[in-house]
Design a protein around this motif. Sequence first.
Motif, mmCIF file in Angstrom:
data_model
loop_
_atom_site.group_PDB
_atom_site.id
_atom_site.type_symbol
_atom_site.label_atom_id
_atom_site.label_comp_id
_atom_site.label_asym_id
_atom_site.label_seq_id
_atom_site.Cartn_x
_atom_site.Cartn_y
_atom_site.Cartn_z
ATOM 1 N N ARG A 137 34.210 33.499 38.561
ATOM 2 C CA ARG A 137 34.954 32.696 37.589
ATOM 3 C C ARG A 137 36.183 33.472 37.124
ATOM 4 N N HIS A 138 37.336 32.853 37.321
ATOM 5 C CA HIS A 138 38.616 33.459 36.956
ATOM 6 C C HIS A 138 38.751 34.875 37.529
ATOM 7 N N GLN B 238 44.744 20.864 39.138
ATOM 8 C CA GLN B 238 43.748 21.686 39.824
ATOM 9 C C GLN B 238 43.214 21.017 41.086
ATOM 10 N N SER C 237 40.714 29.896 40.091
ATOM 11 C CA SER C 237 39.982 29.826 38.829
ATOM 12 C C SER C 237 38.474 29.800 39.050
ATOM 13 N N LYS D 182 46.563 29.898 40.928
ATOM 14 C CA LYS D 182 45.605 30.967 40.701
ATOM 15 C C LYS D 182 44.190 30.474 41.007
ATOM 16 N N THR E 230 44.227 26.527 40.389
ATOM 17 C CA THR E 230 44.844 25.910 39.221
ATOM 18 C C THR E 230 46.320 26.256 39.119
#
Length: 268
Positions: free
Chosen positions: A192-193, A67, A114, A112, A4
Motif C-alpha cells: 500500500r502506497h 485512478q 498506490s 504513482k 493514481t
Amino acid sequence: MKITVPLNPDQYSVALSILHGIADVADSPNLKHWRGQYGSRLMLKSGLQSIAQVSTGISKTQYRYWQWELWPDHIARNEYALAWEEFQALFNILAADHDPVYSLDHAMDMGKMSYLEIARDFIGVNKQDLFPWTAHAKKGDIWQKGIEKGSIYVGGKDSPRQFVIYDKRLQLIAKGQHCPYPSLVRVEVRLRHPGILARDLDQLEDPFQSLHIASFSKARALSKEKQWQSFIQNASNNGASMAFSQLSKHYRKIYRERLTECTAKWWN
C-alpha cells in the motif's frame, strides 16, 4: 494494482462527466458503474473476473484523483483481450478529445503506484505445515471456518506491507476454473502506497525478502521445551504475529533464531 494521477478541480469535473456519460450510453453487460457522493467508478468485468477499473474521487483533504486499477493476469488472457482493447481505446479517445491525463499511457508514465499485489505460486506444498512470520509485523490473522484453516495473514489490512498465504487451487475451483495441480499455494504480498512511480516499477526491491516461512513439523521437532511448544501451538492457532507479541524481547530474539533453522526447503 492501482495507479493514481492527481487532478485539478477542472479535470475532476470533466472526469465525473466522462464516467457518468459512458455509463449512460454504454451498451455492454461487461461494464459496471457506481456513483457516489465523493466520486464515480467504472469497472470492466467478465462474469466473476474483474479486468480493469477506472475511478475518480476526492478525499477529505480535497485531493482529487484519477485512478486505474488493473488485474494484469486477467488482462493477459486471450478470452478477455478484445474487451480490454475496447475499454482502453475508449479512454484513449477521451484523452485525445479532452486531456491526456485520462489515458492509461499517461498514468503509466506519470502516475504513482498506490496499491500493488505480487504473487508467487508453489506446487506440491503442504498448506497445513506453513508457518509464515516476519521480524516486525505486529498484526496478523488466520481465517478459519470450523476446523478448516484458510488464508494466513501476516501484517494488518492497513499495513504498508501485508503478506497473504492461501490455497490458490480452491480459489480457482470456486470460480469455476480448472486447476491441473493437486496442490497449489499462493504467497502474495500487498503493498500500500509503495511510493514509486509506475514507470519505475522494475526498480522495486524484492518485497518477499522480509518474509520467512518455517515448517511447523520442523519447529515442533526442534525442541520439546514446554514454552517453545506452547509458542508453536499459539502460532498455529492464531498466527505468528500474535504468538510473538506474547513473548518477552529476550525470547522473541531466541525464537526467531530457532525458526530460521526451520525454514521450509521450498521457500527462498
